[in-house]
Enzyme design. Structure first.
Site, mmCIF file in Angstrom:
data_model
loop_
_atom_site.group_PDB
_atom_site.id
_atom_site.type_symbol
_atom_site.label_atom_id
_atom_site.label_comp_id
_atom_site.label_asym_id
_atom_site.label_seq_id
_atom_site.Cartn_x
_atom_site.Cartn_y
_atom_site.Cartn_z
ATOM 1 N N ARG A 230 8.820 3.986 6.558
ATOM 2 C CA ARG A 230 7.357 3.878 5.931
ATOM 3 C C ARG A 230 6.371 4.883 6.654
ATOM 4 O O ARG A 230 6.699 4.918 8.021
ATOM 5 C CB ARG A 230 6.837 2.409 6.042
ATOM 6 C CG ARG A 230 7.627 1.327 5.115
ATOM 7 C CD ARG A 230 6.975 1.518 3.774
ATOM 8 N NE ARG A 230 7.646 0.784 2.731
ATOM 9 C CZ ARG A 230 8.656 0.944 1.945
ATOM 10 N NH1 ARG A 230 9.355 2.160 1.960
ATOM 11 N NH2 ARG A 230 9.109 0.133 1.169
ATOM 12 N N GLU A 259 -0.014 8.308 0.664
ATOM 13 C CA GLU A 259 0.897 8.804 -0.502
ATOM 14 C C GLU A 259 0.101 8.743 -1.681
ATOM 15 O O GLU A 259 -0.611 7.651 -1.814
ATOM 16 C CB GLU A 259 2.062 8.031 -0.275
ATOM 17 C CG GLU A 259 3.135 8.058 0.692
ATOM 18 C CD GLU A 259 4.426 7.427 0.859
ATOM 19 O OE1 GLU A 259 4.598 6.819 -0.371
ATOM 20 O OE2 GLU A 259 5.116 7.320 1.784
ATOM 21 N N HIS A 278 8.662 10.801 -0.963
ATOM 22 C CA HIS A 278 8.959 9.069 -1.132
ATOM 23 C C HIS A 278 10.169 9.077 -2.251
ATOM 24 O O HIS A 278 9.856 8.367 -3.156
ATOM 25 C CB HIS A 278 7.923 8.301 -1.443
ATOM 26 C CG HIS A 278 8.235 6.975 -0.823
ATOM 27 N ND1 HIS A 278 7.244 6.138 -0.323
ATOM 28 C CD2 HIS A 278 9.295 6.225 -0.719
ATOM 29 C CE1 HIS A 278 8.181 4.976 -0.008
ATOM 30 N NE2 HIS A 278 9.054 4.992 -0.295
#
Ligand code: NAD
Length: 304
Positions: A230, A259, A278
């Site tokens: 993360r 993000e 991601h």
């Protein structure tokens, strides 16, 4: 059942609709919006499937008195207030293992891509350039790889790295069983000894900014940080400072504090940094497993 989509790439929902119909349930799909839109759409829902947003916090949960089950469409409970849900009698679930191999393979791919400078070399190859790079490649066999977090993904990464002939060090204050490929050490020893460090911890108050100025300073100057866990586990500002000062060999990242990564993000445009958006979990197999896991758990819950 209300599915709160993030980017809308999962339609059609034929399989889910058919499985839910067998227990007399139907599916409403909405696009992730704000909390008000969620409350409007899910007022009569027994079950919510939530991809990323909006957050299912106490305030939202209080407006959904019928809700009995909230399933996070993925690993972790990042956007569900589990304590509030439990208190309000809402069961929570997720799909903890649908993409274990995918993320482990992605971490391995990032690590290899950076050790062999694949992305940088590809740019050269595409332009017909034939010259040495700014730094030598690093052979993985015989190198030391430090794995932080020895759960599902970290353990798989450790086995992959071991198969490449790397010496694998592992740090995890909690894990009770550790793969034979891993030599378990303390965090400081791992950081000081590793040529590559791959991070696989959940984001918690303890792991937030685990990689900060002090921890990054313990790493070897040629070492590479790989983060597929993360974004919040690494303080970006500290990472950028270490890269700018040449105190770190490079970084390969799938996750970020913010993000999507903003256009002016200072991690961009560096030869020794690889950025993937991601996507570590993504494969047709993982998406299939995720959908079956979420829908299966829902059907089971509705039956009881
Ligand atoms: P897991 O729960 O199986 O393993 C996590 C491990 O981290 C546990 O063994 C735990 O003891 C350990 N840990 C906790 N705090 C620690 C600390 N302070 N220091 C060291 N170890 C610590 O989880 P997993 O399935 O292996 O997932 C790992 C991470 O990968 C999670 O952050 C998850 O959110 C992330 N993830 C990312 C993607 C992606 O798309 N990039 C997809 C899935 C999961």
């Amino acid at each position: 059942v209300v599915q709160v989509e993030y980017v809308g790439d999962l339609a059609p929902y034929d399989e889910e609709v058919a499985a839910l119909a067998e227990v007399g349930a139907d599916l409403t799909v909405i696009r992730a919006g704000d909390a008000d839109a969620l409350v409007d759409a899910a007022r009569d829902a027994d079950v919510i499937w939530l991809e990323w947003t909006p957050h299912l916090n106490r305030d939202v949960l209080l407006q959904l008195p019928r809700l009995g089950l909230a399933i996070r469409w993925g690993v972790g409970y990042d956007q569900i207030d589990v304590a509030a849900a439990t208190e309000l009698g809402v069961a929570v679930a997720n799909a903890p293992s649908y993409c274990t191999q995918d993320v482990a393979e992605h971490a391995a791919a990032l690590l290899l891509a950076i050790s062999r400078q694949v992305v940088y070399r590809d740019r050269q190859g595409q332009q017909g350039l034939w010259r040495h790079g700014p730094a030598p490649h690093r052979r993985l066999a015989g190198s030391t790889v430090g794995v932080i977090g020895l759960g599902r993904i970290g353990s798989h990464v450790a086995r992959i790295m071991s198969a490449f002939g790397a010496n694998v060090l592992g740090y995890d204050p909690v894990a009770t069983t550790v793969d034979a490929a891993v030599r378990r050490v303390g965090l400081e020893e791992l950081l000081a000894a590793s040529d590559f460090v791959s991070v696989h911890v959940p984001l918690t108050e303890t792991t937030r900014h685990l990689f900060d100025t002090d921890t990054l300073a313990l790493m070897r100057p040629h070492a590479v940080l790989v983060n597929t866990s993360r974004g919040g586990v690494v303080r970006q500002e500290a990472l950028v400072a270490a890269l700018d000062a040449g105190r770190l060999g490079g970084a390969a990242l799938d996750v970020f504090e913010q993000e999507p990564l903003p256009a002016d993000n200072p991690l961009r445009g560096r030869d020794n940094v690889i950025l993937t958006p991601h996507e570590g979990a993504n494969s047709p197999q993982s998406v299939r497993d995720l959908r079956r896991e979420v829908c299966g758990a829902t059907v089971e819950w509705l039956r009881t």
